[in-house]
Motif scaffolding. Structure first.
Motif, mmCIF file in Angstrom:
data_model
loop_
_atom_site.group_PDB
_atom_site.id
_atom_site.type_symbol
_atom_site.label_atom_id
_atom_site.label_comp_id
_atom_site.label_asym_id
_atom_site.label_seq_id
_atom_site.Cartn_x
_atom_site.Cartn_y
_atom_site.Cartn_z
ATOM 1 N N THR A 24 -2.586 -50.809 -31.227
ATOM 2 C CA THR A 24 -3.307 -49.563 -30.999
ATOM 3 C C THR A 24 -2.477 -48.448 -31.596
ATOM 4 O O THR A 24 -1.284 -48.342 -31.346
ATOM 5 C CB THR A 24 -3.538 -49.309 -29.494
ATOM 6 O OG1 THR A 24 -2.289 -49.335 -28.828
ATOM 7 C CG2 THR A 24 -4.459 -50.347 -28.896
ATOM 8 N N GLY A 25 -3.085 -47.662 -32.405
ATOM 9 C CA GLY A 25 -2.372 -46.579 -33.062
ATOM 10 C C GLY A 25 -3.146 -46.124 -34.268
ATOM 11 O O GLY A 25 -4.183 -46.676 -34.626
ATOM 12 N N THR A 26 -2.613 -45.134 -34.930
ATOM 13 C CA THR A 26 -3.330 -44.545 -36.052
ATOM 14 C C THR A 26 -2.587 -44.665 -37.371
ATOM 15 O O THR A 26 -3.143 -44.388 -38.419
ATOM 16 C CB THR A 26 -3.590 -43.054 -35.776
ATOM 17 O OG1 THR A 26 -2.346 -42.405 -35.521
ATOM 18 C CG2 THR A 26 -4.503 -42.875 -34.569
ATOM 19 N N ARG A 27 -1.348 -45.065 -37.314
ATOM 20 C CA ARG A 27 -0.539 -45.136 -38.529
ATOM 21 C C ARG A 27 -0.234 -46.593 -38.851
ATOM 22 O O ARG A 27 0.443 -47.275 -38.090
ATOM 23 C CB ARG A 27 0.761 -44.370 -38.287
ATOM 24 C CG ARG A 27 1.463 -44.022 -39.524
ATOM 25 C CD ARG A 27 2.466 -42.902 -39.245
ATOM 26 N NE ARG A 27 3.479 -43.053 -40.244
ATOM 27 C CZ ARG A 27 4.766 -43.191 -40.008
ATOM 28 N NH1 ARG A 27 5.215 -43.113 -38.792
ATOM 29 N NH2 ARG A 27 5.598 -43.367 -40.988
ATOM 30 N N HIS A 28 -0.721 -47.064 -39.977
ATOM 31 C CA HIS A 28 -0.490 -48.446 -40.404
ATOM 32 C C HIS A 28 0.606 -48.468 -41.457
ATOM 33 O O HIS A 28 0.630 -47.635 -42.353
ATOM 34 C CB HIS A 28 -1.756 -49.048 -41.005
ATOM 35 C CG HIS A 28 -2.834 -49.236 -40.016
ATOM 36 N ND1 HIS A 28 -3.606 -50.363 -39.977
ATOM 37 C CD2 HIS A 28 -3.290 -48.462 -39.006
ATOM 38 C CE1 HIS A 28 -4.483 -50.265 -39.000
ATOM 39 N NE2 HIS A 28 -4.309 -49.118 -38.403
ATOM 40 N N ILE A 29 1.488 -49.445 -41.346
ATOM 41 C CA ILE A 29 2.590 -49.610 -42.295
ATOM 42 C C ILE A 29 2.476 -50.999 -42.897
ATOM 43 O O ILE A 29 2.348 -51.989 -42.178
ATOM 44 C CB ILE A 29 3.950 -49.429 -41.586
ATOM 45 C CG1 ILE A 29 4.058 -48.016 -41.046
ATOM 46 C CG2 ILE A 29 5.099 -49.738 -42.520
ATOM 47 C CD1 ILE A 29 4.654 -47.923 -39.706
ATOM 48 N N HIS A 30 2.533 -51.055 -44.214
ATOM 49 C CA HIS A 30 2.487 -52.332 -44.922
ATOM 50 C C HIS A 30 3.745 -52.419 -45.781
ATOM 51 O O HIS A 30 3.954 -51.582 -46.652
ATOM 52 C CB HIS A 30 1.243 -52.426 -45.809
ATOM 53 C CG HIS A 30 -0.023 -52.327 -45.027
ATOM 54 N ND1 HIS A 30 -0.658 -53.435 -44.515
ATOM 55 C CD2 HIS A 30 -0.751 -51.252 -44.646
ATOM 56 C CE1 HIS A 30 -1.730 -53.036 -43.856
ATOM 57 N NE2 HIS A 30 -1.813 -51.728 -43.917
ATOM 58 N N VAL A 31 4.581 -53.406 -45.502
ATOM 59 C CA VAL A 31 5.794 -53.625 -46.295
ATOM 60 C C VAL A 31 5.484 -54.758 -47.266
ATOM 61 O O VAL A 31 5.133 -55.865 -46.853
ATOM 62 C CB VAL A 31 7.008 -53.970 -45.408
ATOM 63 C CG1 VAL A 31 8.245 -54.213 -46.267
ATOM 64 C CG2 VAL A 31 7.266 -52.847 -44.397
ATOM 65 N N VAL A 129 8.745 -62.134 -47.956
ATOM 66 C CA VAL A 129 8.251 -61.757 -46.631
ATOM 67 C C VAL A 129 7.434 -60.477 -46.751
ATOM 68 O O VAL A 129 7.876 -59.514 -47.369
ATOM 69 C CB VAL A 129 9.414 -61.508 -45.641
ATOM 70 C CG1 VAL A 129 8.877 -61.111 -44.274
ATOM 71 C CG2 VAL A 129 10.321 -62.719 -45.535
ATOM 72 N N GLU A 130 6.250 -60.475 -46.128
ATOM 73 C CA GLU A 130 5.417 -59.276 -46.021
ATOM 74 C C GLU A 130 5.217 -58.960 -44.548
ATOM 75 O O GLU A 130 5.151 -59.868 -43.718
ATOM 76 C CB GLU A 130 4.050 -59.504 -46.645
ATOM 77 C CG GLU A 130 4.089 -59.738 -48.137
ATOM 78 C CD GLU A 130 2.711 -60.042 -48.715
ATOM 79 O OE1 GLU A 130 1.732 -60.186 -47.946
ATOM 80 O OE2 GLU A 130 2.630 -60.144 -49.942
ATOM 81 N N ALA A 131 5.110 -57.661 -44.222
ATOM 82 C CA ALA A 131 4.921 -57.248 -42.839
ATOM 83 C C ALA A 131 3.844 -56.170 -42.757
ATOM 84 O O ALA A 131 3.745 -55.316 -43.649
ATOM 85 C CB ALA A 131 6.219 -56.717 -42.250
ATOM 86 N N THR A 132 3.088 -56.205 -41.679
ATOM 87 C CA THR A 132 2.132 -55.156 -41.353
ATOM 88 C C THR A 132 2.473 -54.657 -39.957
ATOM 89 O O THR A 132 2.637 -55.463 -39.028
ATOM 90 C CB THR A 132 0.687 -55.682 -41.378
ATOM 91 O OG1 THR A 132 0.415 -56.218 -42.667
ATOM 92 C CG2 THR A 132 -0.315 -54.590 -41.051
ATOM 93 N N ALA A 133 2.588 -53.334 -39.810
ATOM 94 C CA ALA A 133 2.947 -52.732 -38.524
ATOM 95 C C ALA A 133 1.978 -51.600 -38.220
ATOM 96 O O ALA A 133 1.240 -51.144 -39.089
ATOM 97 C CB ALA A 133 4.385 -52.214 -38.572
ATOM 98 N N ILE A 134 2.008 -51.143 -36.974
ATOM 99 C CA ILE A 134 1.161 -50.025 -36.554
ATOM 100 C C ILE A 134 1.959 -49.147 -35.604
ATOM 101 O O ILE A 134 2.755 -49.633 -34.804
ATOM 102 C CB ILE A 134 -0.138 -50.544 -35.908
ATOM 103 C CG1 ILE A 134 -1.143 -49.408 -35.734
ATOM 104 C CG2 ILE A 134 0.129 -51.251 -34.603
ATOM 105 C CD1 ILE A 134 -2.542 -49.885 -35.451
ATOM 106 N N LEU A 135 1.758 -47.837 -35.733
ATOM 107 C CA LEU A 135 2.423 -46.863 -34.860
ATOM 108 C C LEU A 135 1.384 -45.933 -34.263
ATOM 109 O O LEU A 135 0.326 -45.698 -34.860
ATOM 110 C CB LEU A 135 3.436 -46.030 -35.645
ATOM 111 C CG LEU A 135 4.653 -46.753 -36.181
ATOM 112 C CD1 LEU A 135 5.468 -45.814 -37.071
ATOM 113 C CD2 LEU A 135 5.520 -47.287 -35.060
ATOM 114 N N GLU A 136 1.711 -45.372 -33.132
ATOM 115 C CA GLU A 136 0.839 -44.379 -32.495
ATOM 116 C C GLU A 136 0.738 -43.160 -33.361
ATOM 117 O O GLU A 136 1.608 -42.802 -34.082
ATOM 118 C CB GLU A 136 1.418 -43.961 -31.120
ATOM 119 C CG GLU A 136 1.425 -45.094 -30.115
ATOM 120 C CD GLU A 136 0.092 -45.438 -29.542
ATOM 121 O OE1 GLU A 136 -0.846 -44.606 -29.607
ATOM 122 O OE2 GLU A 136 -0.041 -46.541 -29.024
#
Length: 136
Positions: A24-31, A129-136
């Motif tokens: 849950t959050g509005t900021r998506h991060i894709h590494v 390695v790939e990562a997907t993250a999410i921040l509030e």
């Protein structure tokens, strides 16, 4: 909490990762795909799967940190490993375990896929390695 991890009853257990992550959050991060290279391009751990997994995860951590995130914000990890075979799982997990505390990667891992590939972009690259993250 931005990310909640769980494995519902009825899904394969035990596994070294959670099956589900809810972000849950509005900021998506894709590494993007990180490999075992130092910032100047110098290869790290040539021919050593465990060493390359550890360095690729370190580089992923740098990308997350640069975006204001950490592994606790990761929804999903994807690993690409060249010439994969089940006998390599020990070396693969040794690489994860060697760096987990250093980079704040808790077990079980976030939902993850390990995909065997014939070749990555350079012959000495064993893992990406790939990562997907999410921040509030």
């Amino acid at each position: 909490m931005t990310v909640q991890y769980f494995t519902p009853e009825g899904m394969l257990q035990p596994t070294p990762y959670h099956h589900v992550a809810v972000g849950t959050g509005t900021r998506h991060i894709h590494v993007s795909g990180q490999i075992a290279r130092q910032a100047d391009g110098t290869p790290v751990a040539p021919g050593d799967l465990a060493g390359q997994v550890a360095q690729a995860l370190r580089n992923t951590s740098v990308g997350l940190t640069g975006a204001g995130a950490s592994f606790t914000d990761v929804l999903r990890l994807t690993f690409y490993v060249t010439q994969w075979s089940p006998e390599k799982i020990g070396d693969f997990m040794a690489g994860v375990e060697a760096v987990a505390e250093e980079i704040g990667l808790r077990g079980p891992l976030p939902p993850a896929s390990l995909i065997g590939v014939d070749y990555l972009f350079e012959p000495d690259v064993l893992v990406e390695v790939e990562a997907t993250a999410i921040l509030e």
